[in-house]
Scaffold this motif. Structure first.
Motif, PDB file in Angstrom:
ATOM      1  N   MET A   1       0.832  -1.163   0.000  1.00  0.00           N
ATOM      2  CA  MET A   1       0.000   0.000   0.000  1.00  0.00           C
ATOM      3  C   MET A   1       0.890   1.244   0.000  1.00  0.00           C
ATOM      4  O   MET A   1       1.874   1.315   0.718  1.00  0.00           O
TER       5      MET A   1
ATOM      6  N   LEU B   1       1.106   5.159   0.875  1.00  0.00           N
ATOM      7  CA  LEU B   1       0.487   6.183   1.718  1.00  0.00           C
ATOM      8  C   LEU B   1       0.940   7.558   1.251  1.00  0.00           C
ATOM      9  O   LEU B   1       2.136   7.798   1.092  1.00  0.00           O
TER      10      LEU B   1
ATOM     11  N   HIS C   1      -2.697  14.381   1.735  1.00  0.00           N
ATOM     12  CA  HIS C   1      -3.544  15.238   0.902  1.00  0.00           C
ATOM     13  C   HIS C   1      -2.838  16.564   0.615  1.00  0.00           C
ATOM     14  O   HIS C   1      -3.203  17.266  -0.307  1.00  0.00           O
TER      15      HIS C   1
ATOM     16  N   GLU D   1       1.178  11.065  -6.579  1.00  0.00           N
ATOM     17  CA  GLU D   1       0.276  10.005  -7.040  1.00  0.00           C
ATOM     18  C   GLU D   1       0.289   9.930  -8.566  1.00  0.00           C
ATOM     19  O   GLU D   1       0.341   8.837  -9.142  1.00  0.00           O
TER      20      GLU D   1
ATOM     21  N   LYS E   1      -2.440  -0.265  -4.172  1.00  0.00           N
ATOM     22  CA  LYS E   1      -3.511   0.508  -3.544  1.00  0.00           C
ATOM     23  C   LYS E   1      -2.893   1.791  -3.000  1.00  0.00           C
ATOM     24  O   LYS E   1      -1.840   1.761  -2.362  1.00  0.00           O
ATOM     25  N   ILE E   2      -3.523   2.921  -3.282  1.00  0.00           N
ATOM     26  CA  ILE E   2      -3.027   4.219  -2.830  1.00  0.00           C
ATOM     27  C   ILE E   2      -4.028   4.792  -1.837  1.00  0.00           C
ATOM     28  O   ILE E   2      -5.219   4.884  -2.134  1.00  0.00           O
ATOM     29  N   GLU E   3      -3.539   5.158  -0.659  1.00  0.00           N
ATOM     30  CA  GLU E   3      -4.373   5.796   0.364  1.00  0.00           C
ATOM     31  C   GLU E   3      -3.864   7.200   0.611  1.00  0.00           C
ATOM     32  O   GLU E   3      -2.678   7.387   0.905  1.00  0.00           O
ATOM     33  N   CYS E   4      -4.751   8.178   0.484  1.00  0.00           N
ATOM     34  CA  CYS E   4      -4.402   9.565   0.788  1.00  0.00           C
ATOM     35  C   CYS E   4      -5.012   9.926   2.137  1.00  0.00           C
ATOM     36  O   CYS E   4      -6.182   9.652   2.394  1.00  0.00           O
ATOM     37  N   HIS E   5      -4.197  10.538   2.991  1.00  0.00           N
ATOM     38  CA  HIS E   5      -4.622  10.875   4.349  1.00  0.00           C
ATOM     39  C   HIS E   5      -4.535  12.381   4.568  1.00  0.00           C
ATOM     40  O   HIS E   5      -3.663  13.047   4.019  1.00  0.00           O
TER      41      HIS E   5
ATOM     42  N   THR F   1       3.214   0.164   7.890  1.00  0.00           N
ATOM     43  CA  THR F   1       1.851   0.199   7.372  1.00  0.00           C
ATOM     44  C   THR F   1       1.805   0.400   5.861  1.00  0.00           C
ATOM     45  O   THR F   1       0.726   0.346   5.274  1.00  0.00           O
TER      46      THR F   1
ATOM     47  N   SER G   1       5.758   5.059   0.743  1.00  0.00           N
ATOM     48  CA  SER G   1       5.333   6.352   0.222  1.00  0.00           C
ATOM     49  C   SER G   1       6.365   6.884  -0.745  1.00  0.00           C
ATOM     50  O   SER G   1       7.452   6.314  -0.893  1.00  0.00           O
TER      51      SER G   1
END
Length: 112
Positions: free
Chosen positions: A1, A3, A6, A14, A29-33, A48, A51
């Motif tokens: 993943m 990370l 934003h 990204e 999978k890309i998660e933006c926080h 986790t 990046s």
């Protein structure tokens, strides 16, 4: 993943990642926080995910955090920022800023 934050330059990072991984099956999978890049680094040090960071962000060394250059068949990936200024800008910090840019980054347009 993967990370990402934003905050800038999260979205641009990204785009780089997606452009390097042409095949949709190869995309992670890309998660933006909604947290700072420092918090993203803390999350990575807790295993986790991974990046992308800018070269200017590699100063913070956290436990188990390892930096690697993003490369593809064409070599290292570059993320460029333009610098603009007005010819009539009399701010004395401008010349020092331009000097710093020209020492760290080669560009034929700096100082023109």
């Amino acid at each position: 993943m993967v990370l990402l934050s934003h905050y800038d330059p999260g979205k641009e990072l990204e785009y780089i990642l997606v452009s390097k991984l042409v095949s949709p099956e190869a995309r992670p999978k890309i998660e933006c926080h909604d947290v700072s890049r420092g918090i993203i680094k803390s999350l990575i040090s807790m295993n986790t995910g991974i990046s992308l960071v800018l070269e200017s962000d590699i100063g913070a060394n956290l436990a188990d955090l390892v930096y690697r250059e993003l490369r593809d068949g064409a070599g290292a990936s570059r993320f460029e920022f333009p610098a603009y200024w007005r010819a009539d800008n009399a701010n004395p910090a401008l010349q020092e800023f331009l000097k710093l840019l020209s020492e760290g980054y080669s560009s034929p347009s700096i100082g023109r």
